[in-house]
Write a protein that holds these residues in place. Sequence first.
Motif, PDB file in Angstrom:
ATOM      1  N   ASP A 103       0.761  -1.070   0.116  1.00 35.61           N
ATOM      2  CA  ASP A 103       0.011   0.144  -0.109  1.00 35.61           C
ATOM      3  C   ASP A 103       0.897   0.954  -0.007  1.00 35.61           C
ATOM      4  O   ASP A 103       0.623   2.299  -0.804  1.00 35.61           O
ATOM      5  N   ARG A 104       2.022   1.293   0.653  1.00 36.74           N
ATOM      6  CA  ARG A 104       2.676   2.244   0.744  1.00 36.74           C
ATOM      7  C   ARG A 104       3.543   2.497  -0.560  1.00 36.74           C
ATOM      8  O   ARG A 104       3.790   3.782  -1.117  1.00 36.74           O
ATOM      9  N   ALA A 105       3.768   1.303  -1.282  1.00 31.90           N
ATOM     10  CA  ALA A 105       4.610   1.309  -2.568  1.00 31.90           C
ATOM     11  C   ALA A 105       3.492   1.945  -3.522  1.00 31.90           C
ATOM     12  O   ALA A 105       4.101   2.866  -4.348  1.00 31.90           O
ATOM     13  N   ARG A 106       2.344   1.513  -3.489  1.00 30.87           N
ATOM     14  CA  ARG A 106       1.311   1.944  -4.428  1.00 30.87           C
ATOM     15  C   ARG A 106       1.123   3.876  -4.279  1.00 30.87           C
ATOM     16  O   ARG A 106       0.924   4.357  -5.480  1.00 30.87           O
ATOM     17  N   LEU A 107       0.962   4.151  -2.982  1.00 34.90           N
ATOM     18  CA  LEU A 107       0.979   5.674  -2.886  1.00 34.90           C
ATOM     19  C   LEU A 107       2.125   6.337  -3.426  1.00 34.90           C
ATOM     20  O   LEU A 107       2.013   7.426  -4.027  1.00 34.90           O
ATOM     21  N   GLU A 108       3.431   5.907  -3.202  1.00 34.85           N
ATOM     22  CA  GLU A 108       4.623   6.344  -3.763  1.00 34.85           C
ATOM     23  C   GLU A 108       4.401   6.463  -5.121  1.00 34.85           C
ATOM     24  O   GLU A 108       4.864   7.351  -5.817  1.00 34.85           O
ATOM     25  N   ALA A 109       4.116   5.443  -5.777  1.00 36.67           N
ATOM     26  CA  ALA A 109       3.764   5.339  -7.372  1.00 36.67           C
ATOM     27  C   ALA A 109       2.969   6.352  -7.775  1.00 36.67           C
ATOM     28  O   ALA A 109       3.092   6.957  -8.779  1.00 36.67           O
ATOM     29  N   ALA A 115       3.889   5.250 -13.855  1.00 36.98           N
ATOM     30  CA  ALA A 115       3.008   4.084 -14.080  1.00 36.98           C
ATOM     31  C   ALA A 115       3.380   2.594 -14.350  1.00 36.98           C
ATOM     32  O   ALA A 115       2.692   1.742 -13.849  1.00 36.98           O
ATOM     33  N   GLN A 116       4.685   2.622 -14.280  1.00 38.05           N
ATOM     34  CA  GLN A 116       5.253   1.135 -14.435  1.00 38.05           C
ATOM     35  C   GLN A 116       5.243   0.657 -13.226  1.00 38.05           C
ATOM     36  O   GLN A 116       4.780  -0.523 -12.693  1.00 38.05           O
ATOM     37  N   ALA A 117       5.786   1.518 -11.938  1.00 40.19           N
ATOM     38  CA  ALA A 117       5.809   0.911 -10.602  1.00 40.19           C
ATOM     39  C   ALA A 117       4.361   0.593 -10.124  1.00 40.19           C
ATOM     40  O   ALA A 117       4.285  -0.423  -9.497  1.00 40.19           O
ATOM     41  N   LEU A 118       3.351   1.528 -10.675  1.00 38.87           N
ATOM     42  CA  LEU A 118       1.984   1.320  -9.894  1.00 38.87           C
ATOM     43  C   LEU A 118       1.407  -0.003 -10.578  1.00 38.87           C
ATOM     44  O   LEU A 118       0.692  -0.652  -9.646  1.00 38.87           O
TER      45      LEU A 118
END
Length: 335
Positions: A103-109, A115-118
Amino acid sequence: MGGACDGEGAPSSADTLRRQLVSPRLSSKLQQQLGDALAVTAGALPGWCEVLLRRCPDLFSPGSRARYFHATSFGVSRALHWSQEQGVAAVRAAYAEELAALDRARLEAEVSSDAQALAEVVEQVAEVEDRIGRDRMGALRSDIARVSRDALLPSAERLMGLHAGCASALEVQFEGESGFGSGVTQNFYSAVANELLKAKHQAELPLWLAEHAGIDPEGFISHPGSLFPRPLPPEAPPAVREAVRGRFRFLGRLAAKACRDDFIVPLPLSLDFLHLVRGGSLTYDALPPAGATGGVASAYAAVACELAAADAAAGYDDPAARRSAAAAAAAAEFA
């Protein structure tokens, strides 16, 4: 163990005794039995579970009794769904840290517009959710109903009448709106609760005691903080009696449907009322405290006691004489 309630919100001696009777070992043993999904869905729980819970329910904690109720009271499909949800909750707890990191990684993306990281994070979340729900066997059937906000109370009454005997879950949508899901369904229950508190419906069909008479600017009835049914006078027309019974029948169906599907009907019902619904009885301690009703409750209680004493002493055989004595006592008290 069916002691009377000692007043609104106040724990009674019977409640204290019930808490002292709870056996942690029995409660834990019951929880272990309910953790066996196969036994729950097949109705193969040990016989002692039903016997003890029926004859000595106070030996078990409220939480374990609630779990047993959910597991055994609504049929096989509900039992299977409930058992699976318990298992899914346990598995989800094991993945809590991983889901939080994703969830933290999604917010950062999202913040960095990567877009790739998301896309990678979304794919990883999907994989985790797949692992969590991998052992599910089907899903609980849901019925979708559409109601009108402009005529919410009549629509809700018709819906509860039609769906009362259905075992499937109920999902509600509003006509002309695109929203759906559990949030919209909860909004339906909350909106119906608000309708039941509106002054216009109370004027049409008086359901609740509103001691502090008045209407607030939003058009809701004023009440002392908890709702208790308004007693009907003996001379109430049969049509009014039937209408009031029908409205409370609807409220019972609404609350039952909401509780079964894990929703809330936010009505501030009196604890004394709920105690009576459960088959209990009340003592004089349940009457409003002195001054809460401006002396009305105590005056009525005094008249009732005086009339009972006079009736017992005089032994009236003539109904007219009894009515005359009652009128005189009431006139003297409320002069």
